[in-house]
Design a protein around this motif. Sequence first.
Motif, PDB file in Angstrom:
ATOM      1  N   GLU A 186      22.687  49.604  15.894  1.00 36.73           N
ATOM      2  CA  GLU A 186      24.038  50.165  15.780  1.00 36.73           C
ATOM      3  C   GLU A 186      24.699  49.637  14.523  1.00 36.73           C
ATOM      4  OE1 GLU A 186      26.980  48.924  18.665  1.00 36.73           O
ATOM      5  OE2 GLU A 186      25.999  47.009  18.967  1.00 36.73           O
ATOM      6  N   GLY A 215      28.221  47.840  12.644  1.00 37.51           N
ATOM      7  CA  GLY A 215      29.037  46.680  13.011  1.00 37.51           C
ATOM      8  C   GLY A 215      30.047  46.995  14.098  1.00 37.51           C
ATOM      9  N   ALA A 216      30.588  48.217  14.113  1.00 36.22           N
ATOM     10  CA  ALA A 216      31.583  48.572  15.125  1.00 36.22           C
ATOM     11  C   ALA A 216      31.445  50.025  15.572  1.00 36.22           C
ATOM     12  CB  ALA A 216      32.994  48.320  14.577  1.00 36.22           C
ATOM     13  N   MET A 217      30.237  50.559  15.509  1.00 36.31           N
ATOM     14  CA  MET A 217      30.012  51.949  15.925  1.00 36.31           C
ATOM     15  C   MET A 217      28.576  52.142  16.391  1.00 36.31           C
ATOM     16  SD  MET A 217      31.862  54.387  13.126  1.00 36.31           S
ATOM     17  CE  MET A 217      32.105  53.219  11.836  1.00 36.31           C
ATOM     18  N   ASN A 218      28.387  53.070  17.308  1.00 29.38           N
ATOM     19  CA  ASN A 218      27.034  53.487  17.705  1.00 29.38           C
ATOM     20  C   ASN A 218      26.539  54.557  16.741  1.00 29.38           C
ATOM     21  OD1 ASN A 218      28.383  52.989  20.831  1.00 29.38           O
ATOM     22  ND2 ASN A 218      26.478  51.958  20.299  1.00 29.38           N
ATOM     23  N   GLY A 230      32.713  55.846  17.375  1.00 32.80           N
ATOM     24  CA  GLY A 230      33.423  54.773  18.075  1.00 32.80           C
ATOM     25  C   GLY A 230      34.878  55.174  18.227  1.00 32.80           C
ATOM     26  N   THR A 231      35.594  54.442  19.041  1.00 33.34           N
ATOM     27  CA  THR A 231      36.992  54.786  19.312  1.00 33.34           C
ATOM     28  C   THR A 231      37.824  54.817  18.037  1.00 33.34           C
ATOM     29  OG1 THR A 231      36.856  53.853  21.505  1.00 33.34           O
ATOM     30  CG2 THR A 231      39.059  54.025  20.559  1.00 33.34           C
ATOM     31  N   LYS A 244      31.643  42.850  24.103  1.00 35.98           N
ATOM     32  CA  LYS A 244      32.610  43.072  23.023  1.00 35.98           C
ATOM     33  C   LYS A 244      33.376  41.761  22.859  1.00 35.98           C
ATOM     34  CE  LYS A 244      35.465  46.936  21.471  1.00 35.98           C
ATOM     35  NZ  LYS A 244      34.872  47.023  20.145  1.00 35.98           N
ATOM     36  N   LEU A 296      26.297  47.723  21.958  1.00 35.49           N
ATOM     37  CA  LEU A 296      27.450  47.983  22.812  1.00 35.49           C
ATOM     38  C   LEU A 296      27.313  49.351  23.480  1.00 35.49           C
ATOM     39  CD1 LEU A 296      30.144  46.376  23.356  1.00 35.49           C
ATOM     40  CD2 LEU A 296      31.235  48.195  22.073  1.00 35.49           C
ATOM     41  N   ARG A 349      34.033  47.747  31.104  1.00 38.03           N
ATOM     42  CA  ARG A 349      33.318  47.072  30.001  1.00 38.03           C
ATOM     43  C   ARG A 349      33.957  45.720  29.678  1.00 38.03           C
ATOM     44  NH1 ARG A 349      32.510  50.345  24.523  1.00 38.03           N
ATOM     45  NH2 ARG A 349      34.689  49.742  24.259  1.00 38.03           N
ATOM     46  N   TYR A 373      31.644  40.084  15.780  1.00 33.76           N
ATOM     47  CA  TYR A 373      32.266  40.728  14.616  1.00 33.76           C
ATOM     48  C   TYR A 373      32.362  39.742  13.462  1.00 33.76           C
ATOM     49  CZ  TYR A 373      32.857  44.262  18.078  1.00 33.76           C
ATOM     50  OH  TYR A 373      32.566  45.195  19.041  1.00 33.76           O
ATOM     51  N   ARG A 418      22.642  41.096  14.001  1.00 34.61           N
ATOM     52  CA  ARG A 418      23.869  41.115  14.807  1.00 34.61           C
ATOM     53  C   ARG A 418      23.632  40.554  16.197  1.00 34.61           C
ATOM     54  NH1 ARG A 418      25.899  44.194  18.695  1.00 34.61           N
ATOM     55  NH2 ARG A 418      28.168  44.237  18.852  1.00 34.61           N
ATOM     56  N   GLY A 444      28.851  52.180  24.122  1.00 33.95           N
ATOM     57  CA  GLY A 444      30.048  52.840  23.598  1.00 33.95           C
ATOM     58  C   GLY A 444      30.531  53.973  24.494  1.00 33.95           C
ATOM     59  N   ILE A 445      31.841  54.070  24.637  1.00 31.70           N
ATOM     60  CA  ILE A 445      32.433  55.128  25.460  1.00 31.70           C
ATOM     61  C   ILE A 445      32.418  56.447  24.691  1.00 31.70           C
ATOM     62  CG2 ILE A 445      34.590  55.822  26.604  1.00 31.70           C
ATOM     63  CD1 ILE A 445      34.867  52.597  26.988  1.00 31.70           C
ATOM     64  N   THR A 446      32.556  56.368  23.376  1.00 30.01           N
ATOM     65  CA  THR A 446      32.418  57.577  22.553  1.00 30.01           C
ATOM     66  C   THR A 446      30.975  58.069  22.638  1.00 30.01           C
ATOM     67  OG1 THR A 446      33.978  56.478  21.077  1.00 30.01           O
ATOM     68  CG2 THR A 446      33.015  58.541  20.299  1.00 30.01           C
TER      69      THR A 446
HETATM   70  N1  PLP Z   1      29.486  49.312  18.814  1.00 32.43           N
HETATM   71  C1  PLP Z   1      30.302  48.306  18.479  1.00 32.43           C
HETATM   72  C2  PLP Z   1      29.709  47.024  18.034  1.00 32.43           C
HETATM   73  C3  PLP Z   1      31.698  48.479  18.565  1.00 32.43           C
HETATM   74  O1  PLP Z   1      32.530  47.500  18.232  1.00 32.43           O
HETATM   75  C4  PLP Z   1      32.221  49.718  18.991  1.00 32.43           C
HETATM   76  C5  PLP Z   1      33.665  49.922  19.064  1.00 32.43           C
HETATM   77  O2  PLP Z   1      34.276  49.765  20.043  1.00 32.43           O
HETATM   78  C6  PLP Z   1      31.313  50.725  19.360  1.00 32.43           C
HETATM   79  C7  PLP Z   1      29.961  50.490  19.248  1.00 32.43           C
HETATM   80  C8  PLP Z   1      31.802  52.031  19.893  1.00 32.43           C
HETATM   81  O3  PLP Z   1      32.308  51.879  21.193  1.00 32.43           O
HETATM   82  P1  PLP Z   1      33.445  52.826  21.766  1.00 32.43           P
HETATM   83  O4  PLP Z   1      32.951  54.214  21.569  1.00 32.43           O
HETATM   84  O5  PLP Z   1      33.564  52.466  23.185  1.00 32.43           O
HETATM   85  O6  PLP Z   1      34.665  52.561  20.973  1.00 32.43           O
END
Ligand code: PLP
Length: 356
Positions: A233, A235-238, A303-304, A198, A258, A96, A203, A188, A260-262
Amino acid sequence: MSFTAIEHPTPTPADEIAKVFSDPGFGLTFTDHIAVVDWAADEGWANARIQPYGPIPLDPAASVLHYANEVFEGIKAYRHPDGGIYTFRPQKNAARLNASARRMSLPELDEQVFVSSIEELVRKDHAWVPAGEGKALYLRPYMFATEAFLGVRKPREVTFRVIASPVGGVFGKTFAPVKIWVSRDYARAALGGTGAAKTGGNYAGAMAASSAAAAHGCQQVLFLDQAGEAVEELGAMNIFLVMKDGTLLTPQLTGTILDGITRASLIQLAEDSGLAVEERRITLDEWAHGAANGTITEAFACGTAAVVAPIGELVDGDQTITMTGDFSITRALKNELVGIQSGSVEDRHGWLHRLV
Ligand code: PLP
Ligand code: COI
């Protein structure tokens, strides 16, 4: 590529690290070392090293300060009951990072060098990996353009670094449902834009919406698609919704969110346990009607950093969607994922990568 090491002359004493571990918060304290690899157009990647953590000398004309050519990753290292330290699916983060780098005109880094940088840093700073529920060493790999040049073109000098920070839960230790604000004033991402990368600017652009959310008593923001209809999504999570029959819904990857790996890991775990997963367009209307008539019972963000956070309420102006389910599916998925990451549930997909 092998890493050379310069030891920190005055490493942090164990009692100070223990103090940090008692209440780490998120991203507040950093370990004693940093991993660095530099890139120049003529030479490629070189000079891989571990060195003491400290300020970065940077030319005031460095491209990143003007054009934001930066990409980053987020990944954790977990201390297991057997004493080992493991990370989770690092090749996914490496791939990624390279996808983000391609979008932002930065050079790709060999995936093995990415993984080695994490191995070398965590081996050096292993004392900084906390034990205990919800605690981990958060690793932040990032790459940016250092070239002193104000022309707008692909940079010729770049650096890749990894810093590390002991962390606890983003929303505290509990499984308390969070309240989410729907961003109507700020977008966003757009089709063809940088939403799937990313990169720091995504952000920065989301922070005005986060401030609006906080002003309305919400902890996070939900962004919608360009039409203002479909869920994308946070701001920092799915995001996921759970239907009464256990089916999971999550927005499909269209290039604006994004990967997301989670998210990918939870889809796999849900399917393993016999739940159906639909990756598709989900409108806010569908969510509101489903919550009202009892067909959509749970919602969660993942998210992570925050792992899995149940969503209790979604506030859209003067309308509020309230989730009435018991979050039993959300909780079961979280427990299985956290169990694998922390070493108490069998890692049947081979997702763990031993560091120490
Ligand atoms: N979406 C955004 C915008 C993110 O910043 C993150 C965090 O990394 C995620 C989703 C979740 O991604 P991941 O599960 O890879 O952390
Ligand atoms: C992560 O979950 O790793 C993130 O990158 C979130 C971060 C932007 C706070």
